[in-house]
Design a protein around this motif. Structure first.
Motif, PDB file in Angstrom:
ATOM      1  N   ASP A 208      39.553  29.561 -49.549  1.00 52.91           N
ATOM      2  CA  ASP A 208      40.573  28.571 -49.889  1.00 52.91           C
ATOM      3  C   ASP A 208      39.963  27.413 -50.670  1.00 52.91           C
ATOM      4  O   ASP A 208      38.774  27.144 -50.584  1.00 52.91           O
ATOM      5  CB  ASP A 208      41.237  28.022 -48.614  1.00 52.91           C
TER       6      ASP A 208
ATOM      7  N   PRO B 160      40.859  23.872 -50.486  1.00 51.28           N
ATOM      8  CA  PRO B 160      41.563  22.695 -49.987  1.00 51.28           C
ATOM      9  C   PRO B 160      40.958  21.404 -50.536  1.00 51.28           C
ATOM     10  O   PRO B 160      39.893  21.409 -51.147  1.00 51.28           O
ATOM     11  CB  PRO B 160      41.321  22.784 -48.482  1.00 51.28           C
ATOM     12  N   ARG B 161      41.643  20.315 -50.302  1.00 51.99           N
ATOM     13  CA  ARG B 161      41.057  19.011 -50.616  1.00 51.99           C
ATOM     14  C   ARG B 161      39.919  18.754 -49.634  1.00 51.99           C
ATOM     15  O   ARG B 161      39.921  19.241 -48.504  1.00 51.99           O
ATOM     16  CB  ARG B 161      42.111  17.907 -50.487  1.00 51.99           C
TER      17      ARG B 161
ATOM     18  N   ASN C 112      34.516  19.494 -44.876  1.00 47.39           N
ATOM     19  CA  ASN C 112      35.146  20.823 -45.001  1.00 47.39           C
ATOM     20  C   ASN C 112      34.759  21.774 -43.867  1.00 47.39           C
ATOM     21  O   ASN C 112      34.612  22.986 -44.080  1.00 47.39           O
ATOM     22  CB  ASN C 112      34.774  21.454 -46.350  1.00 47.39           C
TER      23      ASN C 112
ATOM     24  N   SER D  48      37.171  24.844 -43.258  1.00 52.40           N
ATOM     25  CA  SER D  48      37.153  25.815 -44.354  1.00 52.40           C
ATOM     26  C   SER D  48      35.841  26.592 -44.401  1.00 52.40           C
ATOM     27  O   SER D  48      35.830  27.811 -44.629  1.00 52.40           O
ATOM     28  CB  SER D  48      37.391  25.102 -45.689  1.00 52.40           C
TER      29      SER D  48
END
Length: 299
Positions: free
Chosen positions: A53, A55-56, A67, A70
């Motif tokens: 992924d 993501p921000r 992160n 993630s």
């Protein structure tokens, strides 16, 4: 080495801040890795890349790590794919991605060995924990995580810990170590060949001593090559370059000697960042080093 090599890419850029390293697996493939290894009469199966992924950036409130969720999810997925390769009795060859991918790689490999050895070819120790890390970047922690140190979710990937023992590790090329890493190395007696030893003793001695050290105490050896182990003159396309690194020729010699030992049972090449590179110089270098590791010779 096993004659069937299965490749898996881990386009991870979440373990650090500089974007672009997620394109590392593509850069390595573009440099002709499959054709080169096939020329050496290996059977190659490229399984593609795991899905990661985008993501921000998040900061975990408890650990301060970037992160975390993630990276944990991606590491679990990579561990599963590497496990499938191990079950097929093939040689796992993993392309990164930042060095946090080693968390998943080792989780998928080490359960098949009683005493897995690890050669960490890197400018850095990657032995930080949330308490010692100056940055909170997980790519500076994979070796610590694999030793059972650090953030709980990362340690438990693969549902077992530790993945490797302190006495079964050799770090080669270190020249940038944080204070907490230095303390851990001294406390646990981790074997490290810094650039001082390489300069003073020579790469032949370093690799021969590494082989001698690991050969009888391990039943398999994983090689983790971070391209920033080499001097930035040779490998400009890395996220954390450190001057004064291993030379092009020394690195080929290291791979050639490891090939001759016939002890390497899995490998990964990480931190190739084509955004920071010069005409895919670092991607090409990674493929050239793989050629030497898998038995390529001049004559």
């Amino acid at each position: 080495m096993k004659r069937t090599i299965k490749i898996i890419g881990a386009p991870m850029d979440l373990g650090q801040l500089r974007r672009g390293v997620d394109m590392g697996p593509s850069a390595i493939r573009y440099a002709g890795v499959v054709e080169r290894l096939e020329h050496l009469e290996f059977e190659i199966e490229d399984l593609g890349d795991i899905a990661i992924d985008r993501p921000r950036t998040t900061i975990d409130e408890k650990s301060g790590l970037r992160n975390l969720q993630s990276v944990t999810a991606a590491s679990e997925l990579l561990a599963k794919k590497v496990t499938e390769i191990m079950e097929s009795r093939s040689f796992p060859l993993v392309f990164g991605g930042d060095h946090s991918i080693s968390i998943g790689t080792l989780a998928g490999i080490s359960k098949y060995y009683k005493n897995l050895g690890v050669i960490w070819y890197d400018a850095h120790g990657d032995l930080n924990t949330p308490e010692t890390s100056p940055s909170g970047n997980i790519h500076g922690m994979p070796l610590a995580v694999s030793l059972g140190l650090g953030e709980e979710h990362l340690i438990k990937i693969g549902e077992y810990s530790p993945k490797v023992k302190f006495e079964n590790i050799v770090i080669i090329g270190a020249r940038s170590l944080d204070e907490g890493e230095k303390e851990l190395i001294k406390e646990k007696g981790i074997k490290v060949f810094t650039m001082h030893e390489i300069d003073r003793l020579g790469m032949t001695y370093v690799i021969e001593e590494t082989i001698k050290y690991l050969k009888d105490r391990t039943d398999g050896i994983h090689l983790s090559v971070d391209l920033d182990a080499l001097d930035p003159i040779y490998a400009p396309g890395v996220g954390t370059p450190v001057n004064g690194g291993i030379s092009y020729r020394e690195s080929h010699l290291a791979m050639e000697l490891l090939s001759e030992s016939k002890l390497i049972t899995s490998a990964e090449f990480v931190e190739v960042n084509p955004i920071l590179d010069e005409k895919n110089k670092t991607g090409n270098l990674a493929v050239e080093l793989m050629g030497s590791l898998f038995g390529e010779k001049l004559l």
